[in-house]
Design an enzyme around this catalytic site. Structure first.
Site, PDB file in Angstrom:
ATOM      1  N   ASP A  18     -26.410 -71.224  20.942  1.00 55.19           N
ATOM      2  CA  ASP A  18     -25.376 -70.853  19.971  1.00 55.19           C
ATOM      3  C   ASP A  18     -23.998 -71.221  20.506  1.00 55.19           C
ATOM      4  OD1 ASP A  18     -24.306 -69.854  17.673  1.00 55.19           O
ATOM      5  OD2 ASP A  18     -24.576 -67.737  18.176  1.00 55.19           O
ATOM      6  N   GLY A  21     -20.337 -74.844  17.198  1.00 50.72           N
ATOM      7  CA  GLY A  21     -19.196 -74.941  16.285  1.00 50.72           C
ATOM      8  C   GLY A  21     -17.908 -74.459  16.945  1.00 50.72           C
ATOM      9  N   ARG A  22     -17.995 -73.297  17.628  1.00 47.80           N
ATOM     10  CA  ARG A  22     -16.797 -72.744  18.288  1.00 47.80           C
ATOM     11  C   ARG A  22     -16.296 -73.670  19.399  1.00 47.80           C
ATOM     12  NH1 ARG A  22     -19.507 -67.146  19.203  1.00 47.80           N
ATOM     13  NH2 ARG A  22     -21.211 -68.328  18.280  1.00 47.80           N
ATOM     14  N   TRP A  23     -17.234 -74.267  20.121  1.00 42.96           N
ATOM     15  CA  TRP A  23     -16.875 -75.191  21.202  1.00 42.96           C
ATOM     16  C   TRP A  23     -16.047 -76.347  20.636  1.00 42.96           C
ATOM     17  CZ3 TRP A  23     -17.663 -80.368  22.199  1.00 42.96           C
ATOM     18  CH2 TRP A  23     -17.467 -80.788  23.522  1.00 42.96           C
ATOM     19  N   HIS A  35     -22.438 -80.084  18.013  1.00 44.11           N
ATOM     20  CA  HIS A  35     -23.889 -80.280  17.945  1.00 44.11           C
ATOM     21  C   HIS A  35     -24.313 -81.481  18.797  1.00 44.11           C
ATOM     22  CE1 HIS A  35     -24.078 -77.162  15.044  1.00 44.11           C
ATOM     23  NE2 HIS A  35     -23.608 -77.850  14.024  1.00 44.11           N
ATOM     24  N   TRP A  67     -30.397 -73.528   6.518  1.00 45.34           N
ATOM     25  CA  TRP A  67     -30.447 -74.337   5.289  1.00 45.34           C
ATOM     26  C   TRP A  67     -29.251 -74.025   4.391  1.00 45.34           C
ATOM     27  CZ3 TRP A  67     -33.122 -78.478   5.433  1.00 45.34           C
ATOM     28  CH2 TRP A  67     -34.367 -78.537   6.070  1.00 45.34           C
ATOM     29  N   LEU A 129     -44.581 -79.863  30.894  1.00 45.28           N
ATOM     30  CA  LEU A 129     -43.764 -78.890  30.153  1.00 45.28           C
ATOM     31  C   LEU A 129     -44.088 -79.019  28.670  1.00 45.28           C
ATOM     32  CD1 LEU A 129     -41.138 -76.967  29.999  1.00 45.28           C
ATOM     33  CD2 LEU A 129     -39.917 -79.074  29.444  1.00 45.28           C
TER      34      LEU A 129
HETATM   35  C1  FPP Z   1     -25.686 -72.942  16.839  1.00 46.18           C
HETATM   36  O1  FPP Z   1     -24.345 -73.286  16.947  1.00 46.18           O
HETATM   37  C2  FPP Z   1     -26.505 -74.111  16.938  1.00 46.18           C
HETATM   38  C3  FPP Z   1     -27.216 -74.621  15.918  1.00 46.18           C
HETATM   39  C4  FPP Z   1     -27.256 -74.062  14.567  1.00 46.18           C
HETATM   40  C5  FPP Z   1     -28.014 -75.835  16.082  1.00 46.18           C
HETATM   41  C6  FPP Z   1     -28.525 -76.077  17.473  1.00 46.18           C
HETATM   42  C7  FPP Z   1     -28.795 -77.487  17.544  1.00 46.18           C
HETATM   43  C8  FPP Z   1     -28.552 -78.289  18.590  1.00 46.18           C
HETATM   44  C9  FPP Z   1     -28.110 -77.852  19.917  1.00 46.18           C
HETATM   45  C10 FPP Z   1     -28.740 -79.731  18.423  1.00 46.18           C
HETATM   46  C11 FPP Z   1     -30.061 -80.164  17.859  1.00 46.18           C
HETATM   47  C12 FPP Z   1     -31.185 -79.945  18.793  1.00 46.18           C
HETATM   48  C13 FPP Z   1     -32.118 -80.835  19.102  1.00 46.18           C
HETATM   49  C14 FPP Z   1     -33.251 -80.421  19.948  1.00 46.18           C
HETATM   50  C15 FPP Z   1     -32.064 -82.225  18.683  1.00 46.18           C
HETATM   51  P1  FPP Z   1     -23.387 -72.938  15.729  1.00 46.18           P
HETATM   52  O2  FPP Z   1     -23.215 -74.165  14.924  1.00 46.18           O
HETATM   53  O3  FPP Z   1     -23.927 -71.772  14.961  1.00 46.18           O
HETATM   54  O4  FPP Z   1     -22.096 -72.547  16.488  1.00 46.18           O
HETATM   55  P2  FPP Z   1     -21.020 -71.445  16.066  1.00 46.18           P
HETATM   56  O5  FPP Z   1     -21.741 -70.121  16.051  1.00 46.18           O
HETATM   57  O6  FPP Z   1     -20.004 -71.540  17.145  1.00 46.18           O
HETATM   58  O7  FPP Z   1     -20.514 -71.852  14.732  1.00 46.18           O
END
Ligand code: FPP
Length: 250
Positions: A18, A21-23, A35, A67, A129
């Protein structure tokens, strides 16, 4: 008399990745840049797990709730997934990494379903793994789908409902052939499990860190693993005896 304490093996690590987005927002970048960076971290964490002899790594890559995100962001995430599969398949084969996908794959587009099925087939013999990607995944949805399959088997006369117990029910889950997670990490400071591995994480140790997923690295992983060992190695001894910083509560 001094006693040798065996380190319990951590067989299955699960991660809620998680904070992408904030990063990105903190850097004035589009969410999708977070992402993108997040996928790079995935490949590094996979390497770390292989190096440490961890047998199962489960990653919450796309939830059933995701979604509801704007379509362009969903499309970027799906594109990153396809790129990840294409770029990692050779490495997965040579390093013995088996891919397993959990979740309601029927909601994924056909090209994504095909690419995932191909990658699962190609890597099925991997012994090092098992990388479990949770995609279009929600724990309640998984339990509901399992319950429906149980009902169908029972109605068809292939299952005696009186014989059903925790162990036999868990075989109907998407993770039927996967051991339960020992440690569940969530990054980004949120302190909840958000519908991830609801059934399976019943006895998992939970570890929350403020670090955002794109900043997660080998050092942060080691901190979580050290904490896990401290929690697991108590055996009625004191923190001082174990060299742990955490207070003992039991
Ligand atoms: C949460 O960050 C992350 C996700 C919803 C997607 C996680 C996906 C990846 C790390 C990339 C895809 C993975 C693979 C294996 C190809 P957020 O967007 O909710 O962040 P925020 O809470 O800061 O908005």
């Amino acid at each position: 008399m001094s006693e040798t304490i065996e380190k319990p093996p951590l067989e299955h690590l699960a991660i809620i990745m998680d904070g992408n987005g904030r990063w990105a927002k903190r850097r004035g970048l589009p969410r999708t840049a977070g992402h993108q960076r997040g996928v790079e971290v995935v490949t590094k964490v996979v390497d770390e797990c292989v190096n440490r002899g961890i047998r199962f790594l489960s990653l919450f890559a796309f939830s059933s709730e995701n979604w509801g995100r704007p379509r362009p962001e969903i499309d970027v995430l799906m594109g990153l997934l396809l790129q990840f599969l294409a770029s990692q398949q050779q490495k997965m084969l040579s390093e013995g990494i088996r891919l397993r996908v959990i979740g309601d794959s029927s909601r994924l587009s056909q090209p994504i379903q095909d690419a995932l099925a191909d990658a699962e087939r190609a890597t099925a013999q991997g012994q090092t793994l098992t990388l479990v990607l949770a995609l279009s995944y929600g724990g309640r949805d998984e339990i509901m789908r399992a319950a429906k399959r149980v009902a169908q088997e029972s109605l068809a006369g292939r299952l005696d409902i009186d014989q059903l117990d925790n162990r036999s029910f868990s075989r109907f889950l998407d993770t039927g052939d996967i051991p339960e997670p020992d440690l569940l990490i969530r990054t980004s400071g949120e302190v909840r499990i958000s519908n991830f591995l609801l059934w399976q994480a019943a006895y998992a140790e939970l570890y929350f860190t403020d670090v955002l997923w794109p900043d997660f690295d080998a050092e942060e992983l080691q901190k979580a693993l050290d904490e896990y060992l401290c929690r697991k190695r108590r055996f009625g001894l004191t923190d001082d005896q174990l060299g742990c910083s955490q207070e003992i509560n039991d």
